[in-house]
Design an enzyme around this catalytic site. Structure first.
Site, mmCIF file in Angstrom:
data_model
loop_
_atom_site.group_PDB
_atom_site.id
_atom_site.type_symbol
_atom_site.label_atom_id
_atom_site.label_comp_id
_atom_site.label_asym_id
_atom_site.label_seq_id
_atom_site.Cartn_x
_atom_site.Cartn_y
_atom_site.Cartn_z
ATOM 1 N N GLU A 1 0.841 -1.199 0.000
ATOM 2 C CA GLU A 1 0.000 0.000 0.000
ATOM 3 C C GLU A 1 0.873 1.244 0.000
ATOM 4 O OE1 GLU A 1 -2.678 1.453 -0.382
ATOM 5 O OE2 GLU A 1 -4.223 1.018 1.070
ATOM 6 N N ASP A 2 0.358 2.321 -0.559
ATOM 7 C CA ASP A 2 1.094 3.587 -0.467
ATOM 8 C C ASP A 2 1.070 4.152 0.951
ATOM 9 O OD1 ASP A 2 -1.640 4.105 -0.582
ATOM 10 O OD2 ASP A 2 -1.518 5.594 -2.180
ATOM 11 N N ASP B 1 -3.869 5.117 6.448
ATOM 12 C CA ASP B 1 -4.399 6.335 7.059
ATOM 13 C C ASP B 1 -5.423 5.938 8.124
ATOM 14 O OD1 ASP B 1 -5.202 8.940 7.506
ATOM 15 O OD2 ASP B 1 -6.348 9.118 5.661
ATOM 16 N N PHE C 1 -2.453 15.878 4.363
ATOM 17 C CA PHE C 1 -2.701 15.235 3.081
ATOM 18 C C PHE C 1 -1.469 15.397 2.194
ATOM 19 C CE2 PHE C 1 -4.393 14.471 -1.110
ATOM 20 C CZ PHE C 1 -5.146 13.334 -0.861
ATOM 21 N N ARG D 1 0.842 12.243 -8.977
ATOM 22 C CA ARG D 1 1.434 10.923 -8.732
ATOM 23 C C ARG D 1 2.880 10.864 -9.224
ATOM 24 N NH1 ARG D 1 -2.738 7.297 -7.337
ATOM 25 N NH2 ARG D 1 -4.707 7.620 -8.410
#
Ligand code: IMP
Length: 183
Positions: A100-101, A104, A153, A166
């Site tokens: 996963e990036d 959160d 964010f 990205r």
């Protein structure tokens, strides 16, 4: 590389990311020696991380992809997660590492771990490039994470805001004015 005008602050430079990924790859290579490793990349954000990670691993591994929908275009989780693309190969009997990036709220990984329970994988673990521990809503933790970041964010290195940024080679905090403009 020059900072993009929409970025408030660079949180992690490409050199820092490289070192973090290298360290993580070393740990994964040690832990998965002799196992049947499949890196299950969560699209789309995990793809840049996956590409760098696999080139640092020195154990045999397969790659596969899954996609979930959770965030839409905004910067906060909708709380709903659904599978929109499944793995191509069955993970049965394999050692699955979900790539996963960012972790959160944890809702995405909680959903995927639940989903994996039905598939008879030999083991399932979680590898995230980033984690935001402050925003966790459910009790899940990554087994591997390169960086803990504050509850901001961020974009770049695969992470997007409304499909943009990205391609940035670093991870940066997006300017609030940019977020407000798009909402
Ligand atoms: P979670 O379900 O809240 O843990 O969020 C997981 C997904 O939300 C990640 O895979 C990202 O796609 C997205 N996400 C969470 N935080 C950020 C961020 O700061 N920037 C970009 N995407 C994020």
């Amino acid at each position: 590389m020059k900072k993009h005008p929409d970025i408030e602050k660079v949180l992690l430079s490409s050199a820092q990311i490289r070192k973090g990924v290298e360290k993580l790859a070393g740990r994964i290579s040690r832990d998965y020696r002799g196992k049947k490793l499949i890196l299950a990349c969560i699209l789309k954000g995990g793809v840049v991380f996956l590409a760098d990670l696999i080139r640092r691993l020195d154990v045999p591994c397969a790659i596969d992809f899954m996609s979930v929908a959770s965030y839409g275009g905004g910067t906060t989780s909708s709380g709903r997660v659904r599978l929109i693309m499944d793995l191509r190969e069955s993970p049965e009997g394999k050692d699955v590492l979900l790539v996963e990036d960012i972790l959160d709220t944890g809702l995405t990984i909680e959903f995927l771990l639940e989903n994996m329970k039905t598939r008879n994988a030999r083991s399932v673990k979680v590898c995230a490039l980033l984690e935001k521990p402050e925003n966790r809503k459910v009790n899940v933790k990554p087994d591997y994470a390169a960086f803990r970041i504050p509850n901001e964010f961020v974009v770049g290195y695969g992470l997007d805001f409304a499909e943009r940024y990205r391609n940035l080679p670093y991870i940066g905090i997006l300017k609030k004015s940019v977020v407000d403009r798009s909402l």
